[in-house]
Design an enzyme around this catalytic site. Structure first.
Site, PDB file in Angstrom:
ATOM      1  CG  HIS A  17      -3.362  -1.092  -0.977  1.00  0.00           C
ATOM      2  ND1 HIS A  17      -3.048  -0.948   0.366  1.00  0.00           N
ATOM      3  CD2 HIS A  17      -4.233  -2.118  -1.060  1.00  0.00           C
ATOM      4  CE1 HIS A  17      -3.716  -1.872   1.055  1.00  0.00           C
ATOM      5  NE2 HIS A  17      -4.437  -2.588   0.219  1.00  0.00           N
ATOM      6  NE  ARG A  18      -4.125   6.870   0.299  1.00  0.00           N
ATOM      7  CZ  ARG A  18      -4.200   7.877   1.181  1.00  0.00           C
ATOM      8  NH1 ARG A  18      -3.293   8.808   1.208  1.00  0.00           N
ATOM      9  NH2 ARG A  18      -5.204   7.931   2.029  1.00  0.00           N
ATOM     10  CG  ASP A  19      -3.344   0.362   5.394  1.00  0.00           C
ATOM     11  OD1 ASP A  19      -2.296   0.493   6.074  1.00  0.00           O
ATOM     12  OD2 ASP A  19      -4.404  -0.039   5.880  1.00  0.00           O
ATOM     13  CB  ILE A  20       1.184  -2.296   1.095  1.00  0.00           C
ATOM     14  CG1 ILE A  20       0.251  -2.099  -0.098  1.00  0.00           C
ATOM     15  CG2 ILE A  20       1.905  -3.647   1.017  1.00  0.00           C
ATOM     16  CD1 ILE A  20       0.954  -1.990  -1.430  1.00  0.00           C
ATOM     17  CG  ASN A  24      -3.884  -4.170   5.363  1.00  0.00           C
ATOM     18  OD1 ASN A  24      -4.795  -4.615   6.055  1.00  0.00           O
ATOM     19  ND2 ASN A  24      -3.525  -2.915   5.390  1.00  0.00           N
TER      20      ASN A  24
END
Length: 89
Positions: A17-20, A24
């Protein structure tokens, strides 16, 4: 637990995912969480490319996400960010 289940599915499909972060994740009226914004998600292609775009969210991204070297990132990257999210709320 539902967010961990979601990450299990994402990682099993070969993605990060890299954007938790809190912005979000939404919580539905029934109390169930939903992980949003897969715009930073990347297929795990360590063997092919060797690099990934650098993406960080201050306070939530682990140290390896500050590097563009793909071999440093993996499912643990998302787990770290989820843990940082849990401790922020």
């Amino acid at each position: 637990v539902p967010l961990l289940d979601a990450l299990t599915s994402i990682h099993a499909a070969g993605y990060l995912h890299r954007d938790i972060a809190p912005d979000n994740i939404i919580v539905r009226p029934d109390g169930s969480p939903v992980l949003l914004d897969f715009g930073a998600a990347r297929r795990i292609l360590h063997e092919v490319t060797g690099t990934v775009t650098g993406l960080v969210k201050r306070g939530f991204s682990p140290q390896e996400q500050y590097s563009t070297e793909s071999r440093l990132q993996g499912p643990w990257t998302d787990i770290y960010a989820l843990g940082a999210t849990f401790t922020s709320v």
